[in-house]
Motif scaffolding. Structure first.
Motif, PDB file in Angstrom:
ATOM      1  N   ALA A  48       0.909  -1.349   0.178  1.00 38.57           N
ATOM      2  CA  ALA A  48       0.033  -0.149  -0.024  1.00 38.57           C
ATOM      3  C   ALA A  48       1.054   1.274  -0.075  1.00 38.57           C
ATOM      4  CB  ALA A  48      -0.881   0.086   1.026  1.00 38.57           C
ATOM      5  N   ILE A  49       1.748   1.142   0.845  1.00 41.08           N
ATOM      6  CA  ILE A  49       2.789   2.613   0.769  1.00 41.08           C
ATOM      7  C   ILE A  49       3.470   2.683  -0.483  1.00 41.08           C
ATOM      8  CG2 ILE A  49       5.065   3.321   1.980  1.00 41.08           C
ATOM      9  CD1 ILE A  49       3.898   2.427   4.518  1.00 41.08           C
ATOM     10  N   PHE A  50       4.031   1.234  -0.978  1.00 39.19           N
ATOM     11  CA  PHE A  50       4.850   1.480  -2.287  1.00 39.19           C
ATOM     12  C   PHE A  50       3.707   2.374  -3.442  1.00 39.19           C
ATOM     13  CE2 PHE A  50       5.690   0.052  -6.507  1.00 39.19           C
ATOM     14  CZ  PHE A  50       7.224   0.256  -6.571  1.00 39.19           C
ATOM     15  N   GLU A  51       2.460   1.742  -3.433  1.00 36.01           N
ATOM     16  CA  GLU A  51       1.561   1.958  -4.365  1.00 36.01           C
ATOM     17  C   GLU A  51       1.244   3.659  -4.081  1.00 36.01           C
ATOM     18  OE1 GLU A  51      -1.836  -0.329  -4.230  1.00 36.01           O
ATOM     19  OE2 GLU A  51      -0.891  -1.994  -5.239  1.00 36.01           O
ATOM     20  N   SER A  52       1.066   3.926  -2.867  1.00 39.43           N
ATOM     21  CA  SER A  52       0.698   5.521  -2.775  1.00 39.43           C
ATOM     22  C   SER A  52       1.874   6.649  -2.999  1.00 39.43           C
ATOM     23  CB  SER A  52       0.203   5.713  -1.165  1.00 39.43           C
ATOM     24  OG  SER A  52       1.121   5.469  -0.408  1.00 39.43           O
TER      25      SER A  52
END
Length: 98
Positions: free
Chosen positions: A86-90
Motif C-alpha cells: 500500500a505504501i509503495f503504491e501510494s
C-alpha cells in the motif's frame, strides 16, 4: 531466505516485478534495492530502498537520480509487512497487483 528475498515476497514476488517494471534488484545484509523504469512512477521516483529494522518493521526510501546526483523524495519508517504494498503504491502511483 535472506531479508531481501522476504521483502520481495511480501511485495508480491515476480508479480510485483512484472507489474512495476522493477529492475536492477540488489541486496545487502538487511535491505532490498531496485530501480523503476523512467517516467513511470509519480514524482519522478526511480529508486526504492527497503530496509529491515531490528524491531521487524521496515524503512522505505524513494528517490531519483540524475547523473551522479541522488535526491531523496520520500521516506517512511516503522512500516509493517502488511503495509509495504500500500505504501509503495501510494508513493509511486504504481499498482503492485491486478
Amino acid at each position: 531466505m535472506t531479508p531481501a528475498e522476504i521483502i520481495l515476497d511480501q511485495l508480491g514476488g515476480n508479480r510485483f516485478i512484472v507489474m512495476t517494471g522493477a529492475n536492477h534488484l540488489t541486496q545487502d545484509r538487511t535491505s532490498l534495492r531496485f530501480a523503476l523504469p523512467a517516467r513511470v512512477a509519480k514524482n519522478r521516483i526511480r529508486h526504492c530502498i527497503i530496509t529491515l529494522r531490528p524491531d521487524d518493521t521496515y524503512d522505505m526510501e524513494f528517490g531519483t537520480a540524475m547523473g551522479l546526483r541522488y535526491r531523496m523524495i520520500a521516506t517512511r519508517s516503522g512500516v509493517r509487512c502488511d503495509q509495504l504494498q500500500a505504501i509503495f503504491e501510494s508513493e509511486t502511483g504504481l499498482r503492485t497487483q491486478l
